[in-house]
Write an enzyme that holds these catalytic residues in place. Structure first.
Site, mmCIF file in Angstrom:
data_model
loop_
_atom_site.group_PDB
_atom_site.id
_atom_site.type_symbol
_atom_site.label_atom_id
_atom_site.label_comp_id
_atom_site.label_asym_id
_atom_site.label_seq_id
_atom_site.Cartn_x
_atom_site.Cartn_y
_atom_site.Cartn_z
ATOM 1 N N HIS A 1 0.730 -1.298 -0.384
ATOM 2 C CA HIS A 1 0.485 -0.364 0.376
ATOM 3 C C HIS A 1 0.985 0.659 -0.611
ATOM 4 O O HIS A 1 2.119 1.242 0.146
ATOM 5 C CB HIS A 1 -1.270 -0.062 0.718
ATOM 6 N N CYS B 1 3.105 -4.208 6.716
ATOM 7 C CA CYS B 1 3.500 -4.449 5.255
ATOM 8 C C CYS B 1 4.120 -4.059 4.183
ATOM 9 O O CYS B 1 4.838 -3.839 4.655
ATOM 10 C CB CYS B 1 1.798 -3.534 4.410
#
Length: 158
Positions: free
Chosen positions: A122, A134
């Site tokens: 992201h 992430c």
């Protein structure tokens, strides 16, 4: 697509990235803030249609009720769910731009409770800011990447 200390390497380019505050781990657990080591396939692309356009046909818009379950007690753990949802979850439709575009990985699929959820690629909060596990990129870089990858592309974290 390889994640290295120098960034994400893909198609001859190096894209600066951030990883989890807990570094890279081979023993991922929910809440450890680490990025899991291994080969993770990209199995989905989610985006804010009110903020982005021109994405591949396989990208799916994020709706106002879209959530991601991060509760190991939830039968839908580590999956997209809809509001209202009685278990702990993360909203995918955020006020900030961090989830305007999400590349969903196959980490912990099928889900084993407590082994980590929502391992995405992201947009970063800011350059160098760690994630909760992430891989994060600058907006221009994730958009460049999203227009070139295909479902099944491997994100290799070493």
């Amino acid at each position: 697509m390889r994640v290295t200390k120098a960034g994400v390497l893909f198609a001859g380019r190096r894209l600066a990235c951030s990883i989890g505050r807990g570094g890279v781990t081979g023993a991922k657990r929910e809440g450890d803030m680490a990025t899991p080591r291994g080969d993770h396939r990209i199995i989905g692309m989610l985006y804010r249609a009110d903020r982005l356009a021109g994405l591949p046909a396989w990208a799916r818009p994020i709706g106002p009720g879209d959530l991601w379950s991060d509760d190991p007690a939830d039968p839908a753990y580590n999956r997209l769910v809809r509001r209202p949802h009685p278990f702990r979850h993360e909203s995918l439709r955020r006020a900030d731009p961090m989830y305007d575009l999400i590349l969903v990985t196959d980490w912990n699929t099928p889900a084993r409770p407590g082994h980590g959820s929502a391992i995405f690629v992201h947009t970063w909060r800011r350059r160098g800011a760690p994630t909760a596990g992430c891989v994060a990129l600058a907006r221009k870089d994730i958009l460049w990447l999203a227009r070139r990858i295909r479902p099944g592309c491997v994100l290799r974290v070493r």
